[in-house]
Design a protein around this motif. Structure first.
Motif, PDB file in Angstrom:
ATOM      1  N   ILE A 360     -43.681 -13.324 -32.570  1.00  0.00           N
ATOM      2  CA  ILE A 360     -43.647 -13.758 -31.165  1.00  0.00           C
ATOM      3  C   ILE A 360     -44.526 -12.868 -30.306  1.00  0.00           C
ATOM      4  N   ARG A 361     -44.467 -11.581 -30.536  1.00  0.00           N
ATOM      5  CA  ARG A 361     -45.254 -10.694 -29.667  1.00  0.00           C
ATOM      6  C   ARG A 361     -46.749 -10.833 -29.922  1.00  0.00           C
ATOM      7  N   TYR A 362     -47.148 -11.157 -31.164  1.00  0.00           N
ATOM      8  CA  TYR A 362     -48.562 -11.419 -31.418  1.00  0.00           C
ATOM      9  C   TYR A 362     -48.996 -12.717 -30.731  1.00  0.00           C
ATOM     10  N   SER A 363     -48.137 -13.722 -30.747  1.00  0.00           N
ATOM     11  CA  SER A 363     -48.487 -14.978 -30.075  1.00  0.00           C
ATOM     12  C   SER A 363     -48.523 -14.793 -28.565  1.00  0.00           C
ATOM     13  N   PHE A 364     -47.629 -13.977 -28.047  1.00  0.00           N
ATOM     14  CA  PHE A 364     -47.550 -13.698 -26.611  1.00  0.00           C
ATOM     15  C   PHE A 364     -48.780 -12.928 -26.141  1.00  0.00           C
ATOM     16  N   THR A 365     -49.180 -11.935 -26.921  1.00  0.00           N
ATOM     17  CA  THR A 365     -50.249 -11.024 -26.498  1.00  0.00           C
ATOM     18  C   THR A 365     -51.645 -11.594 -26.751  1.00  0.00           C
ATOM     19  N   PHE A 366     -51.858 -12.193 -27.927  1.00  0.00           N
ATOM     20  CA  PHE A 366     -53.226 -12.555 -28.316  1.00  0.00           C
ATOM     21  C   PHE A 366     -53.502 -14.057 -28.298  1.00  0.00           C
ATOM     22  N   LEU A 367     -52.424 -14.881 -28.287  1.00  0.00           N
ATOM     23  CA  LEU A 367     -52.644 -16.327 -28.212  1.00  0.00           C
ATOM     24  C   LEU A 367     -52.196 -16.898 -26.870  1.00  0.00           C
ATOM     25  N   ASP A 368     -51.752 -16.017 -25.982  1.00  0.00           N
ATOM     26  CA  ASP A 368     -51.342 -16.419 -24.624  1.00  0.00           C
ATOM     27  C   ASP A 368     -50.231 -17.463 -24.642  1.00  0.00           C
ATOM     28  N   GLN A 369     -49.327 -17.365 -25.608  1.00  0.00           N
ATOM     29  CA  GLN A 369     -48.220 -18.319 -25.709  1.00  0.00           C
ATOM     30  C   GLN A 369     -46.992 -17.750 -25.001  1.00  0.00           C
ATOM     31  N   LYS A 370     -46.681 -18.292 -23.844  1.00  0.00           N
ATOM     32  CA  LYS A 370     -45.549 -17.819 -23.041  1.00  0.00           C
ATOM     33  C   LYS A 370     -44.319 -18.702 -23.213  1.00  0.00           C
ATOM     34  N   GLU A 371     -44.450 -19.766 -24.016  1.00  0.00           N
ATOM     35  CA  GLU A 371     -43.338 -20.661 -24.301  1.00  0.00           C
ATOM     36  C   GLU A 371     -43.132 -20.707 -25.824  1.00  0.00           C
ATOM     37  N   PRO A 372     -41.920 -21.046 -26.275  1.00  0.00           N
ATOM     38  CA  PRO A 372     -41.677 -21.130 -27.719  1.00  0.00           C
ATOM     39  C   PRO A 372     -42.609 -22.130 -28.396  1.00  0.00           C
ATOM     40  N   PHE A 373     -43.147 -21.754 -29.539  1.00  0.00           N
ATOM     41  CA  PHE A 373     -43.970 -22.707 -30.285  1.00  0.00           C
ATOM     42  C   PHE A 373     -43.880 -22.488 -31.794  1.00  0.00           C
ATOM     43  N   ILE A 374     -43.419 -21.324 -32.242  1.00  0.00           N
ATOM     44  CA  ILE A 374     -43.393 -21.039 -33.678  1.00  0.00           C
ATOM     45  C   ILE A 374     -42.474 -22.009 -34.411  1.00  0.00           C
ATOM     46  N   TYR A 375     -41.392 -22.421 -33.742  1.00  0.00           N
ATOM     47  CA  TYR A 375     -40.463 -23.360 -34.376  1.00  0.00           C
ATOM     48  C   TYR A 375     -41.149 -24.669 -34.737  1.00  0.00           C
ATOM     49  N   ARG A 376     -42.231 -25.002 -34.035  1.00  0.00           N
ATOM     50  CA  ARG A 376     -42.941 -26.258 -34.298  1.00  0.00           C
ATOM     51  C   ARG A 376     -43.712 -26.219 -35.616  1.00  0.00           C
ATOM     52  N   LEU A 377     -43.870 -25.040 -36.187  1.00  0.00           N
ATOM     53  CA  LEU A 377     -44.591 -24.904 -37.449  1.00  0.00           C
ATOM     54  C   LEU A 377     -43.711 -25.228 -38.651  1.00  0.00           C
ATOM     55  N   VAL A 378     -42.400 -25.279 -38.433  1.00  0.00           N
ATOM     56  CA  VAL A 378     -41.468 -25.513 -39.535  1.00  0.00           C
ATOM     57  C   VAL A 378     -41.695 -26.888 -40.155  1.00  0.00           C
ATOM     58  N   ASP A 379     -42.049 -27.851 -39.357  1.00  0.00           N
ATOM     59  CA  ASP A 379     -42.287 -29.202 -39.873  1.00  0.00           C
ATOM     60  C   ASP A 379     -43.423 -29.196 -40.889  1.00  0.00           C
ATOM     61  N   VAL A 380     -44.511 -28.506 -40.570  1.00  0.00           N
ATOM     62  CA  VAL A 380     -45.656 -28.422 -41.486  1.00  0.00           C
ATOM     63  C   VAL A 380     -45.243 -27.698 -42.766  1.00  0.00           C
ATOM     64  N   LEU A 381     -44.512 -26.589 -42.599  1.00  0.00           N
ATOM     65  CA  LEU A 381     -44.068 -25.809 -43.751  1.00  0.00           C
ATOM     66  C   LEU A 381     -43.171 -26.644 -44.660  1.00  0.00           C
ATOM     67  N   SER A 382     -42.263 -27.391 -44.070  1.00  0.00           N
ATOM     68  CA  SER A 382     -41.338 -28.222 -44.843  1.00  0.00           C
ATOM     69  C   SER A 382     -42.079 -29.292 -45.639  1.00  0.00           C
ATOM     70  N   LYS A 383     -43.084 -29.907 -45.014  1.00  0.00           N
ATOM     71  CA  LYS A 383     -43.859 -30.933 -45.715  1.00  0.00           C
ATOM     72  C   LYS A 383     -44.672 -30.329 -46.854  1.00  0.00           C
ATOM     73  N   LYS A 384     -45.148 -29.102 -46.660  1.00  0.00           N
ATOM     74  CA  LYS A 384     -45.997 -28.464 -47.658  1.00  0.00           C
ATOM     75  C   LYS A 384     -45.201 -27.943 -48.853  1.00  0.00           C
ATOM     76  N   MET A 385     -44.047 -27.341 -48.595  1.00  0.00           N
ATOM     77  CA  MET A 385     -43.325 -26.643 -49.657  1.00  0.00           C
ATOM     78  C   MET A 385     -41.956 -27.240 -49.948  1.00  0.00           C
ATOM     79  N   GLY A 386     -41.572 -28.293 -49.249  1.00  0.00           N
ATOM     80  CA  GLY A 386     -40.238 -28.850 -49.396  1.00  0.00           C
ATOM     81  C   GLY A 386     -39.942 -29.445 -50.755  1.00  0.00           C
TER      82      GLY A 386
END
Length: 910
Positions: A360-386
């Motif tokens: 979260i702190r890397y996304s906050f500092t270097f990707l300018d992400q001030k809102e939650p977004f990492i949870y949105r990656l779970v869908d991709v991960l699930s499709k890839k490795m599920g």
């Protein structure tokens, strides 16, 4: 070759070599006190190496989820800065338990890599243990000679004890190993520097992909080695690195294991992932030239040829690192949650929270992400490795909810930390900010040090990093000292292959001690651990606490068993002292009263699970439990607070089963597949063997190794105590049964009569309390009106006490009002007078109060700040506080200091 095909090829290869293919064990370990997580492929099989259990097949292969973020194997701070370290990784492994040894392990490794996967043998190097004078071990000549038949001798390198002697810990099975390394550099680079000089030098393109461990020794507590009764093979091949080699790319992150996640991060953040040559901690080119990227002119050709807006290579590398960190960490967190480990503030949960917060702190500092977004990656991960790990699909919604809630929480922490950091900066009289203050910010609020340093640099300030790391070291030393433990070797009194548990049927039996050892810790002092040939004591597991009891020798002397825990499939009994005759026969007795209470609570968790699924729905799954003799705790998946009606229905459902007097129906040693086919509920995150035990009460049917009542009527009664949230989508119920319910009602009965006594034994206590509440509300209203009138009168009196100081209407005075009255008075005067500066002091219930009001025009024109002023003045009353620039308060425990504060405030107007 796609990653799915690479994995299946490995497993099929060893299946053809008569290996049993087993699924990955959960990453979170529950019966190994030496590890929080599986950190290597061999960890789930320790009981076989130690001889505490026998595998169904002496040849096994698998792809094991591993996590390396704590202890000896800690890769966390490397992740993101190079192209081949990860927190979570897959370890492909083949195992031999007393079956084949070096000859077959080496030959099959070569066959798979060269003949099946088609890796050019000219890019491979192997290492062999060079020997150790310290351990009086010679060079591993046998392995060297075996390798000579496959690879030229100039590619067989000698490795020292650190690189080529594998040990599971300070004690236990160990042995020499051969590592297989691959050199994927360009021909020009190979011509310039010989690959053998880069082996084990942390080069990103000359990396180890497979380690063949020849397990043949046991490391004792005194450091000496003794041969194991049987020799074993333990191999581990990094799946992500193998994919890098077979897919012809220069980085693990450029394989199809990671690229779908990275592409999603790019889309969400609108930041490109374009590795810049030579700007990270990598030793050589780590550029992604395989995915239609033109790094030389810094353009992203995969996005319709649009020019990359990032032109600063340092800034781009910061983005690259952040994207690598996030794509790695989301995998670790998702798999941990799927295996039953939620983020928390202690133990394994703290490790998971730390990994997620780093992302979260890397996304906050270097990707300018001030809102939650990492949870949105779970869908991709699930499709890839599920498909390979179905728990990702079945637990997807839970994983997303937990991560999102953690993101929201930590982003609020970051916002709060920014305010607190600004306060630290305001209060500092130097351009070098105190490391002690910054550590307090880190330790108390979780505000990351790298973000602090970045913000300070932007303000032209410097962090005293030496001071910060000194405080960090002090904390680690305190933590390490608290957890220090020394363990002696086992003293074996008699050989016994497999310890038998008879505690389902008997609470007493005659036993012999097969082995013992002494353990010394700062927490518990000197303790002894005993192993019996058979035991009626249940070892802690499945949420149920371990049994207590005692041993009685032939002379009637007693040794108390204080706890029972499971370690690598063996029940360990804890005592404060040893029996006199260790080789005698003892009567082992379980504390029957505690066992009975614990069994009631454990059975109640099964009935509770059934009740929740009936009342709330089939989506409910158990996510954890704690079964003690005095209470039970049950965590379950559900996405909203339970209503009073639902709670009542659940409690009534369980008590109906208790009243129904349902008999225990159990099956021991039933095949796992058959139990599931019959409808038994298995829990995610639990490790089950080929055969299992099932427990059934009516329609409640679960896999469980715990102890239970013979009939539900033995529970007597079930009482819910509380229901609340643990994390997003996870609820927790606490409840009591049996004797604890009796104690509960007796205490409430006593409390009821105490209340009646205070109400002069009113016949209708509820009506009497309602009458008192009405009277109290009316009296409060009258007091509020009196205070408002008092403040109104006081406002007129204070008009004549205002003095002008440097163009400011000033007043500092002690008043007889509460905090609310002072605030109302301050704002009413503020509406009436311009350029107003007020400081009021008051004493209420022996506590001191300071309230500061400053007109907004003064805040802007003279730079005055009520929050800063009141914090400083709060020292006089031995307290502190804060607030907004125009109004702030401070509380303290020293009313005598109010006058000093009133005198000191005038200094701010000079």
């Amino acid at each position: 070759m796609k990653s799915q095909d690479i994995r299946s090829t490995f497993l099929n290869f060893f299946k053809d070599k008569q290996h049993s293919i087993v699924p990955s064990a959960p990453m979170v370990l529950k019966d190994d006190p030496s590890l929080m997580f599986v950190n290597s492929g061999m960890a789930p099989f320790k009981e076989y190496f130690l001889g505490n259990a026998k595998p169904k097949n002496n040849r096994i292969a698998d792809s094991q989820k591993c996590l390396r973020v704590s202890g000896k194997h800690n890769d966390l701070e490397e992740v993101g800065y190079d192209t081949y370290h990860h927190t979570l990784f897959e370890m492909l492994g083949n195992w031999s338990f007393g079956d084949y040894f070096k000859k077959e392990a080496i030959a099959w490794a070569w066959e798979l890599l060269v003949d099946v996967y088609g890796i050019d043998k000219d890019i491979l190097y192997v290492t062999v243990f060079e020997g150790s004078a310290e351990d009086n071990l010679p060079m591993d000549q046998e392995a060297y000679d075996l390798w000579k038949s496959f690879i030229s001798e100039d590619r067989i390198l000698m490795g020292n004890k650190n690189d080529n002697f594998w040990e599971m810990g300070e004690q236990g099975p160990c042995g020499p190993c051969s590592e297989i390394h691959v050199d994927i550099r360009s021909a020009e680079e190979k011509a310039a520097i010989d690959g053998k000089t880069l082996v084990n030098m942390d080069h990103p393109q000359v990396v180890e992909i497979w380690n063949l461990v020849f397990m043949q020794y046991n490391r004792k507590a005194n450091g000496s080695l003794e041969p194991l009764p049987q020799k074993h093979i333990d191999t581990g091949m990094g799946f992500e690195r193998l994919c890098m080699v077979l897919q012809g790319v220069q980085s693990n992150y450029d394989t199809d294991v990671f690229t779908p996640i990275i592409r999603e991060i790019e889309t969400i953040s609108n930041k490109p992932y374009i590795p810049i040559v030579g700007t990270s901690r990598d030793l050589s080119n780590n550029g992604d030239v395989s995915n239609n990227r033109d790094v030389s002119n810094n353009q992203d050709l995969s996005k319709n040829g649009t020019s990359n807006p990032i032109t600063d290579s340092h800034q781009q590398e910061e983005i690259n690192v952040a994207i690598r960190v996030i794509s790695d960490h989301v995998r670790a967190v998702a798999f941990s949650i799927a295996d039953g480990q939620l983020p928390s503030n202690t133990g394994a949960g703290y490790v998971i929270r730390r990994i997620l917060r780093r992302a979260i702190r890397y996304s906050f500092t270097f990707l300018d992400q001030k809102e939650p977004f990492i949870y949105r990656l779970v869908d991709v991960l699930s499709k890839k490795m599920g498909d390979a790990f179905p728990e990702l699909k079945s637990q997807k919604q839970l994983i997303e909810n937990v991560i999102k809630e953690e993101e929201q929480s930590f982003l609020r922490t970051l916002d709060q930390g920014l305010v607190l950091l600004n306060r630290v900066v305001e209060e500092s009289n130097s351009n070098i900010i105190s490391g002690e203050k910054v550590f307090e910010l880190y330790d108390t609020f979780g505000f990351p040090i790298d973000l602090t340093a970045l913000i300070l640099r932007e303000k032209g300030l410097e962090l005293n990093e030496e001071g910060f790391h000194l405080e960090m070291k002090k904390q680690k030393d305190r933590s390490r000292a608290a957890g220090e433990m020394s363990t002696e070797d086992w003293t074996v009194l008699m050989e016994d292959d497999v310890q038998e548990f008879i505690g389902y049927d008997f609470l007493e039996t005659n036993v012999k001690i097969t082995r013992y050892r002494k353990v010394v810790s700062k927490k518990d002092g000197e303790m002894y651990q005993l192993v019996f040939n058979l035991t009626p004591f249940y070892a802690e597991g499945g949420g149920q606490v371990g049994d207590k009891g005692y041993l009685t020798d032939s002379n009637g002397d007693i040794v108390y068993i204080l706890d029972t825990k499971r370690e690598n499939n063996v029940a360990i009994h804890f005592t404060k002292n040893l029996p006199t005759d260790l080789k005698g026969t003892f009567k082992a007795s379980v504390d029957a009263k505690q066992r009975r209470r614990t069994e009631s609570n454990h059975t109640a968790t099964h009935l509770l699970h059934q009740a929740l699924r009936e009342v709330l729905g089939e989506h409910v799954e158990q996510k954890g439990s704690a079964v003690h003799s005095k209470y039970l705790r049950f965590d379950f998946s559900h996405f909203s607070k339970m209503t009073p009606e639902e709670l009542s229905d659940v409690e009534n459902f369980v008590n109906a089963r208790i009243d129904g007097k349902l008999d225990l129906q159990e099956q021991r040693n039933i095949p796992m597949e058959l139990a599931i086919k019959e409808g038994a509920i298995a829990l995610f995150g639990e490790k089950y063997g080929d055969t299992v035990r099932t427990v059934r009460y009516g329609k409640s049917f679960e896999l469980c190794g715990g102890t239970h009542v013979k009939n539900t009527s033995d529970i007597w009664y079930f009482k819910l105590i509380s229901e609340g949230a643990v994390a997003s989508g996870i609820r927790r119920i606490e409840a009591i049964t049996n004797d604890a319910v009796k104690d509960y009602y007796q205490e409430h009965d006593r409390e009821f009569y105490r209340i009646k006594g205070l109400l002069n034994n009113a016949q209708e206590p509820v009506k009497a309390i309602q009458s008192l509440q009405s009277e109290n509300a009316e009296l409060k209203k009258q007091i509020e009106n009196l205070l408002k009138e008092k403040a109104k009168n006081l406002k007129g009196d204070l008009k004549n006490e205002l003095t002008e100081v440097n163009g400011v209407q000033f007043l500092a005075k002690k008043v007889d009002l509460d905090a609310s009255g002072i605030k109302d008075l301050s704002f009413e005067m503020g509406q009436q007078y311009d350029n107003l500066f007020l400081l009021f002091g008051a004493e209420n219930d022996g506590k001191a109060l300071l309230s500061c009001y400053i007109s907004k025009e003064l805040v802007e024109s003279k730079g005055l700040n009520a929050g800063t002023i009141v914090r400083e003045l709060g020292k006089h009353i031995q307290g502190g506080g804060g607030g907004q620039p125009f109004f702030a308060t401070a509380g303290g425990k020293n009313p005598a200091g109010i006058e000093k504060a009133l005198e000191a405030v005038a200094e701010y107007l000079k």
